[in-house]
Design an enzyme around this catalytic site. Structure first.
Site, PDB file in Angstrom:
ATOM      1  N   PHE A 239       0.890  -1.224   0.021  1.00  0.00           N
ATOM      2  CA  PHE A 239       0.057   0.034  -0.180  1.00  0.00           C
ATOM      3  C   PHE A 239       0.984   1.388   0.123  1.00  0.00           C
ATOM      4  O   PHE A 239       0.641   2.254   0.652  1.00  0.00           O
ATOM      5  CB  PHE A 239      -0.897   0.105   1.152  1.00  0.00           C
ATOM      6  CG  PHE A 239      -1.550  -1.145   1.612  1.00  0.00           C
ATOM      7  CD1 PHE A 239      -2.391  -1.707   0.507  1.00  0.00           C
ATOM      8  CD2 PHE A 239      -1.626  -1.951   2.566  1.00  0.00           C
ATOM      9  CE1 PHE A 239      -3.176  -3.110   0.752  1.00  0.00           C
ATOM     10  CE2 PHE A 239      -2.200  -3.214   2.728  1.00  0.00           C
ATOM     11  CZ  PHE A 239      -2.999  -3.888   1.699  1.00  0.00           C
ATOM     12  N   GLN A 632      -9.318  -6.257  -6.276  1.00  0.00           N
ATOM     13  CA  GLN A 632      -8.576  -5.001  -6.214  1.00  0.00           C
ATOM     14  C   GLN A 632      -9.608  -3.831  -5.895  1.00  0.00           C
ATOM     15  O   GLN A 632      -9.233  -2.960  -5.072  1.00  0.00           O
ATOM     16  CB  GLN A 632      -7.820  -4.678  -7.420  1.00  0.00           C
ATOM     17  CG  GLN A 632      -6.327  -5.488  -7.508  1.00  0.00           C
ATOM     18  CD  GLN A 632      -5.554  -5.073  -6.661  1.00  0.00           C
ATOM     19  OE1 GLN A 632      -5.207  -5.659  -5.305  1.00  0.00           O
ATOM     20  NE2 GLN A 632      -4.824  -3.848  -6.628  1.00  0.00           N
ATOM     21  N   GLY A 696      -5.057   1.631 -14.881  1.00  0.00           N
ATOM     22  CA  GLY A 696      -4.711   1.115 -13.428  1.00  0.00           C
ATOM     23  C   GLY A 696      -5.985   1.166 -12.629  1.00  0.00           C
ATOM     24  O   GLY A 696      -6.892   1.686 -12.788  1.00  0.00           O
ATOM     25  N   GLU A 699      -5.502   1.520  -6.988  1.00  0.00           N
ATOM     26  CA  GLU A 699      -6.000   2.475  -5.801  1.00  0.00           C
ATOM     27  C   GLU A 699      -7.388   3.292  -6.317  1.00  0.00           C
ATOM     28  O   GLU A 699      -7.857   4.040  -5.459  1.00  0.00           O
ATOM     29  CB  GLU A 699      -4.954   3.671  -6.052  1.00  0.00           C
ATOM     30  CG  GLU A 699      -3.514   3.176  -5.482  1.00  0.00           C
ATOM     31  CD  GLU A 699      -2.685   4.052  -6.058  1.00  0.00           C
ATOM     32  OE1 GLU A 699      -1.734   4.577  -5.076  1.00  0.00           O
ATOM     33  OE2 GLU A 699      -2.435   4.366  -7.155  1.00  0.00           O
TER      34      GLU A 699
END
Ligand code: FES
Ligand code: FES
Lengths: 733, 200
Positions: A239, A632, A696, A699
């Protein structure tokens, strides 16, 4: 179109206990290091009484500022000294923060090291620490100039007078949003097992970027990067906390060199809060001014934080909404007696999106407008400052599909209007935008006589699914079943291109970085294999003119041979090649998007806020493995919700001590705190970003999740909570 | 400038050690006492205890420093490193193993305290190459990310299904709440427990 999906190939090792993380390595003659940390927040060490510790059984060495391990260099610029602790462990007797390392005991066993550490008596001269962010933020300073964009003011137009622009707006909100410090608390504490042989270091140490970790260790230890071998196939959560090199690995390496024995150092949970990095507290003021129809006229985003490493202004505001007048600024509170601030999942984005998406909700209330309509009124088609077009943006579809799946139309526009027994029920939404990109990187693809092919890159998998993505992409590129691909990662000996790709799995960019390079390397390797088939002694295709590769076989001259068989016939151990992906096309901007929808239930008697439902619709380009991608996203959402619901590092202002530095007092969500999160992926491959089309996601779920929760709390109760976490005391007040 | 001596942290730690040891000793009292022998090798009156354990069906005898936890005995003495140390304080569940069929936090259990007992760790769950149904379900439902909490999750899940606490999603969530997963794979873990239970 159905998205590909596959079980994680590392899952079997992880469910059987076979997966070896850093501290799972036990080497012959290995000894144990245990760190001792300071019990004052500011001042200096006057003396250390080591006599009882030295006399305790099994103690081999005690490192202190007076008996320092040899560190010869500093962390390599430009990134590591900004994002990690630039000062060496045990550098001197000055104490900069509570919980700073003041000694490390090395002993034959873990018990001997730990108990001897407890026998060390340290006498300090203590000064009042500057540890209260609440106090420090009253007098912030301009940020340092580092050459990085972080902390630099952003203005549109250059001479904007934001207060005048706000005052001229027909409808305004201006509020301040505060977020306390947070700690990564990955389940695997920072740990290292270090061993030297012939001047070369082998170190088992969990990292997001094996090549960067090797470079940083080498620079500090004063050896060549090639003489440091980082091995890190399994990382127990990172993280952002394992993006750079921290004291435990440095101390293990230095002690192992000095003692000529392998050394294992495992950070205790309490020590993790101070000897490794954390997310600093932040305070953000948003001023939003609009025309009566909801079009933004002015955005002011002013942040104060401990350091520049997470800049919510730079990371958030220029990519959300269109406005003619913009003023973004970061101020810092330097020289605080606090542990080192570093990046943590969605750095800047998480804090920024909480504040901005809360402020937008407040604005929607003031305008009497639906929050989605307000966002669509200010939709960005190109970046706010440079006006670069976005490569592929379907955020509007995220809003639409999400509203439909979630039942947004059933939301009461009146807050505190819906109850279910003792519970007040509210719905809220928010936007998640995360910059995408990729580095140019190098992959090696190698064919082997047993019919398998290796696909290797010095990247990392801290739970992201990279092992599986590499295997799936390799299979696709080589046109063979996935069980014939052997991925390799988590090793500094594997290829990298040597630019920013050395940082491995950061910025949610590992998949978009590594997969296009696999395609390039596979092509190169196939070229080499064809050449081998036509030239190597023993090949049935020697001299054939029209040989081509087809589904793992070499075809030509009326015959065909599998690559495994070919290499067996030619008695060749391997044929392969490296390939490096092309640089990013900078003509466009890239980002991933999601629309989050959250239902919160607040108990009217206890003020307890509970997560009811959550839906997120994601536009992240091509989804290469739906199973791991979903995980995720759900994990990312929970990481963001944790900030809204629970997480807070509590610093005692008077001492600088973190009073809840353990997992009983620093609350993380447990299973019973959560619910099934509904994830829907749109499927729009971003082929301008790369041929695999993947952006991505790691996050993305985290961004905006706290605002969706806070906005739902407002809808449920009519209470706007601007200081995280949203705990019952705040809702009862 | 204030001159002060701060060794209170040391005594606080000492207290914690003493109380942890006391907790372990209570457990010892119920079981056959391990043999304690003074040893020349140990300093300052340190002793060695002989501990006999049955670990994953195999008899193991260890001469241990009495301070050794079951977790460190498994990890550092027997090289059974599948069991993880997330906190060493009984706060995360990563170190969960079964002792005589019950879930135990091995970081809060002194090895000497469980002498004579049968310990099952994550390494002892599969039948050779055949995964335990709970392990299979974790793979299939993707009940993990980084995998560090996973051995503890799996050991808890096996026990909770056997104990009859996997009746509903709410019950599973409640009874799996002693195992923290920072990666947040909870919904996949719940799915895995349900799948394993339905197959059981
Ligand atoms: S290591 Fe035992 S509960 Fe955390
Ligand atoms: S899988 Fe990483 S902590 Fe659970």
């Amino acid at each position: 179109m159905a998205q590909p999906t596959m079980d994680r190939i590392d899952a079997r090792a992880k469910v059987t206990g076979a997966a070896k993380y850093a501290s799972d390595h036990n080497l012959p003659a290995m000894v144990y290091g245990h760190m001792v940390t300071s019990t004052i927040g500011n001042g200096r060490i006057v003396s250390m009484d080591l006599s009882a510790a030295r006399a305790a059984g099994g103690v081999i060495e005690i490192y202190t500022p007076g008996n320092r391990p040899a560190f010869r260099g500093t962390l390599p610029p430009p990134l590591a000294p900004v994002f990690a602790e630039a000062r060496h462990p045990l550098a001197d007797s000055e104490i900069h923060y509570y919980g700073q390392i003041v000694a490390m005991v090395v002993a034959e066993t873990i018990e001997q090291a730990r108990d001897a550490a407890a026998l060390i008596k340290v006498t300090y001269t203590a000064l009042p620490p500057k540890s209260s962010f609440e106090d420090a933020k009253q007098n912030p300073a301009d940020p340092p100039v580092t050459g990085l964009p972080l902390g630099q003011p952003i203005k549109k137009p250059q001479d904007v007078d934001i207060e005048t622009a706000l005052a001229a707006s027909q409808v305004r909100v201006e509020e301040t949003y505060d977020i306390p410090p947070r700690h990564h608390n990955m389940m695997e504490p920072h740990a290292a097992v270090a061993a030297w042989q012939n001047g070369k270091l082998t170190i088992y140490s969990g990292t997001q970027g094996p090549a960067a970790h090797a470079l940083e260790l080498a620079t500090v230890l004063g050896v060549q990067p090639a003489d440091v071998h980082v091995i890190s196939p399994y990382v127990g959560g990172a993280f952002g906390g394992k993006a750079f090199t921290w004291a435990p690995a440095l101390l293990a390496a230095a002690a192992a060199l000095a003692l000529a024995r392998p050394v294992k150092v495992v950070t205790s949970r309490e020590q993790l809060f101070t000897v490794t990095g954390h997310r600093a507290a932040s305070s953000q003021t948003f001023g939003l001014g609009t025309h009566r129809d909801g079009r933004l006229n002015a955005i002011k985003h002013h942040t104060t934080s401990q350091s520049i490493v997470e800049d919510p202004g730079y990371r958030t505001t220029p990519k959300y909404y269109l406005a003619p007048n913009v003023d973004i600024r970061l101020m810092v509170t330097p020289d605080m007696n606090l542990p080192t601030a570093t990046i943590m999942r969605a750095p800047g984005d998480e804090a920024g999106s909480f504040a901005l998406e809360s402020a937008m909700d407040e604005l929607a209330v003031r305008l009497g407008m639906d929050p989605i309509e307000l966002r669509m009124k200010n939709y960005l088609e190109s970046t706010l400052i440079e006006a670069k077009p976005y490569s592929s943006k379907h955020l509007d579809a995220c809003y639409r599909v999400g509203a439909e799946r979630f039942g947004w139309s059933r939301r009461s526009t009146q807050p505190a209007a819906v109850t279910d027994g003792d519970w007040q029920v509210g719905l809220g939404m928010s936007t998640a935008i995360l910059d995408s990109g990729r580095a140019s990187t190098t992959v090696r693809v190698t064919f082997r006589p047993n019919g398998t092919a290796t696909v290797g890159c010095a990247t990392s998998d801290a739970g992201t699914g990279m092992w599986t993505i590499m295997a799936m992409t390799g299979a696709r590129a080589l046109e063979v079943p996935v069980d014939r691909i052997r991925p390799a990662l988590g090793d500094s000996g594997l290829p990298v291109a040597g630019n920013n790709d050395i940082y491995g799995a950061v910025g949610s960019a590992a998949t978009s970085t590594v997969t296009p390079a696999i395609l390039v390397a596979a092509k190169e390797a196939i070229g080499k294999l064809v050449e081998h088939a036509t030239t190597a002694a023993g090949s049935p295709l020697v001299g054939a003119g029209d040989v081509r590769y087809d589904g793992g076989r070499l075809v030509g001259a009326g015959t065909s041979v599998g690559f495994g068989e070919l290499l067996t016939l030619t008695r060749t151990a391997e044929v392969g090649a490296q390939g490096t992906s092309a640089p990013l096309d900078e003509s466009h901007a890239y980002a991933s998007y999601a629309a989050h929808f959250c239902e919160v239930r607040v108990n009217r008697w206890t003020g307890d806020p509970r997560l009811g439902r959550f839906t997120t619709v994601v536009d992240a380009g091509a989804i290469l493995n739906a199973k791991t991608a979903r995980n995720q996203i759900t994990g990312g959402v929970l990481f963001g919700l944790a900030a809204a619901m629970f997480e807070e590092g509590k610093v005692e202002g008077a001492t600088g001590r973190i009073s809840n530095a353990n997992l009983a007092d620093y609350l993380l969500p447990v299973n019973a705190d959560t619910t099934e999160i509904d994830v829907h992926f749109l499927d729009h491959p971003d082929t301008r970003l790369s041929p695999t089309g993947a952006r991505g996601i790691g996050e993305l779920g985290t961004v905006g999740a706290a605002a969706a929760f806070a906005n739902a709390v407002y809808n449920a109760t009519g209470k706007r909570i601007r200081t995280l976490p949203i705990t019952p005391d705040k809702l009862l007040a | 400038m204030e001159e002060q001596s701060r060794d209170d942290e040391v005594s606080r730690r000492g207290f914690l050690l003493t109380s942890a040891a006391a907790a372990g000793l209570t457990a010892i009292a119920e079981h056959p006492r391990p043999a304690v022998a003074a040893t020349a090798a140990g300093a300052a009156g340190a002793a060695v205890v002989e501990v006999a354990l049955k670990v994953n069906g195999k008899a193991r005898t260890l001469s241990l420093d009495p301070r050794v936890t079951l977790l460190d005995a498994l990890r550092e003495r027997l090289d059974l490193t599948g069991t993880k140390k997330g906190c060493d304080r009984g706060q995360c569940g990563a170190c969960t193993v079964h002792v005589d069929g019950r879930r135990v936090l091995s970081c809060l259990t002194l090895a000497a305290g469980v002498s004579g007992k049968a310990v099952i760790t994550i390494e002892g769950l599969a039948d050779g190459d055949r995964l335990h149904p709970v392990q299979r379900a974790f793979v299939e439902c993707d009940g993990l990310q980084c995998g560090f909490c996973t051995p503890g999750q799996v050991m808890s899940a096996v026990a909770l299904i056997e104990e009859g606490y996997a009746g509903s999603e709410a019950e599973i969530r409640e009874h799996m709440s002693g195992n923290i997963c920072r990666c947040g794979a909870y919904q996949q873990i719940v799915q895995a427990v349900r799948m394993a239970k339905e197959g059981a």
